[in-house]
Design a protein around this motif. Structure first.
Motif, short mmCIF file in Angstrom:
data_model
loop_
_atom_site.label_atom_id
_atom_site.label_comp_id
_atom_site.label_asym_id
_atom_site.label_seq_id
_atom_site.Cartn_x
_atom_site.Cartn_y
_atom_site.Cartn_z
N CYS A 282 0.65 -1.11 0.02
CA CYS A 282 0.10 -0.08 -0.02
C CYS A 282 0.91 1.29 0.02
CB CYS A 282 -0.82 -0.03 1.31
SG CYS A 282 -1.99 -1.22 1.38
N ILE B 195 -2.65 -1.55 -10.10
CA ILE B 195 -2.61 -0.80 -9.01
C ILE B 195 -4.10 -0.33 -8.79
CG2 ILE B 195 -1.59 1.08 -7.67
CD1 ILE B 195 0.16 -1.41 -8.40
N HIS B 196 -4.67 -0.30 -7.54
CA HIS B 196 -6.07 0.40 -7.10
C HIS B 196 -6.00 1.57 -6.45
CE1 HIS B 196 -7.34 -3.55 -8.71
NE2 HIS B 196 -6.65 -4.05 -8.08
N GLU B 197 -6.81 2.30 -6.68
CA GLU B 197 -6.97 3.54 -5.87
C GLU B 197 -8.21 3.68 -5.11
OE1 GLU B 197 -6.98 8.40 -7.11
OE2 GLU B 197 -5.70 7.06 -8.39
N HIS C 78 -3.44 3.78 -2.53
CA HIS C 78 -3.13 3.10 -3.58
C HIS C 78 -2.61 1.69 -3.20
CE1 HIS C 78 -2.62 7.04 -5.84
NE2 HIS C 78 -3.25 6.23 -6.94
#
Length: 405
Positions: free
Chosen positions: A269, A322-324, A279
């Motif tokens: 993270c 990658i997630h946000e 993220h």
């Protein structure tokens, strides 16, 4: 026994005078003092400040005991002592000892709880409380600087023999708790003396908090080596200025190159502590949990499954996703390994995800600090399985509390 803040200011001439020359000599001496000399040094510094004796206690690895550096003294239980109360709450406590007072001061290095300092004083007023706090701050810094190279300090805070895989892995671990005015990250890892494949890492780079939890394949020395290489690769990328994509890519490449037959699952993270933008990337691991307003937001940090870290050849992912998301002030994010929720009691009942999250929420609601929440949760998991964990159990919790909301 009462918790205290600074007493009302007394006239300046009521407190014993500070021997500034002697104090300067002692602070200079402290720079080269050996760790086992710290108990005697604390006494001499206390005397120069117009206080009585002083004793240093450090928390053991599992935070069940406060171990005195003076080997003639007995440990104190963290849960059932005045010193333990000061440690748990990170607040001073004053105890009437008959012909004197004992001021229990927490020893804090940034956000990390190290132990407590017991200061003996004939009386109590504002100047003496401030001097006791100054003494505790001084020795917290001394302990932090000296424990990096002192086997004696490390051994003093152990209550059992440590296995070689755990010894190697713990050499790479950061402090249990780090943080700033905007965020805090804290973690626990069990079994303390026999852990092999689990690991955690956290670091602050300017206003960015990096966190990571790993679960290496296997339960042996190579599993510990795998997660150690993963931590080293992540730090190398961070220190080179890399973003989250670079960090996870560096870990993937390092494991595929140096340990091609081994891999680990993990979550990495990156939290911007100014904006609350988070993220994260999940590599074959249980999804992080988001706690907001004393409830778990189901599925808030779920994501499409991705392969574990370190797979080589055709199994290697083409690119990491990658997630946000945007956190709200007061949000907590939980990372954990499966050994936490899969811990079983004598009847085979799992500790379970619901019990895990409920414990966090209730402790937070009771006003416990994040590090104390995990200390209590860790002991609850161990007690559930009668201290005999079948798998490593690691928890990392980070919280976003911006200074100005």
């Amino acid at each position: 026994m009462i918790p205290v803040s600074d007493p009302p200011h007394a006239p300046a001439d009521t407190a014993p005078a500070v021997d500034e020359n002697r104090l300067e000599q002692l602070i200079t001496e402290a720079q080269t003092a050996l760790p086992f000399e710290l108990p005697a040094l604390a006494d001499r510094c206390a005397s120069a400040l117009g206080l009585g004796s002083a004793q240093i206690y450090l928390a053991d690895l599992q935070q069940r005991l406060l171990i005195p550096l003076d080997e003639a003294l007995e440990p104190l239980p963290t849960d059932h002592s005045s010193g333990g109360w000061a440690y748990r709450t990170v607040s001073p406590r004053v105890v009437d000892a008959g012909d004197s007072l004992i001021i229990w001061m927490p020893l804090i290095d940034g956000a990390e709880r190290l132990g407590v300092l017991a200061v003996n004083a004939a009386s109590l007023d504002g100047p003496l409380m401030r001097r006791s706090r100054m003494l505790a701050s001084l020795f917290a810094m001394l302990i932090t600087s000296k424990r990096a190279y002192s086997d004696w300090l490390a051994a003093r805070t152990r209550t059992a023999a440590m296995g070689l895989p755990a010894e190697m892995l713990r050499a790479f671990l950061p402090p249990r708790t780090i943080g700033s005015r905007s965020c805090v990250s804290t973690a626990v890892l069990e079994p303390a003396y026999d852990v092999a494949g689990d690991a955690f890492d956290h670091s602050v780079v300017k206003n960015v908090l990096h966190t990571m939890i790993l679960d290496g394949m296997g339960h042996d020395l190579v599993a510990g080596l795998t997660t150690s290489v993963a931590m080293a690769a992540a730090r190398n990328a961070r220190r080179g200025g890399g973003d989250l994509t670079d960090v996870v890519g560096s870990v993937d490449h390092a494991l595929a190159q140096w340990l091609p037959d081994h891999f680990c699952t993990g979550v990495l993270c990156r939290l911007d502590a100014e904006t609350g933008v988070l993220h994260w990337v999940n590599c074959g691991h249980p999804p992080p949990l988001l706690i907001r307003a004393e409830r778990v937001l189901a599925g808030a940090l779920d994501s499409h499954p991705q392969p574990p870290i370190g797979l080589a050849g055709p199994l290697a992912p083409a690119a990491r996703q990658i997630h946000e998301t945007k956190l709200e002030p007061g949000d907590c994010v939980l990372l954990y390994t499966d050994g936490v929720v899969e811990a079983r009691d004598a009847d085979g009942a799992e500790f379970g995800l619901d019990r895990f999250t409920d414990f966090i929420i209730r402790s937070n609601a009771a006003g416990e600090r994040p590090a104390e929440v995990l200390r209590l949760l860790n002991h609850a998991i161990l007690d559930h399985q009668r201290t005999q964990l079948r798998d490593d159990a690691t928890i990392l919790l980070f919280e976003w509390r911006p200074q100005y909301q």
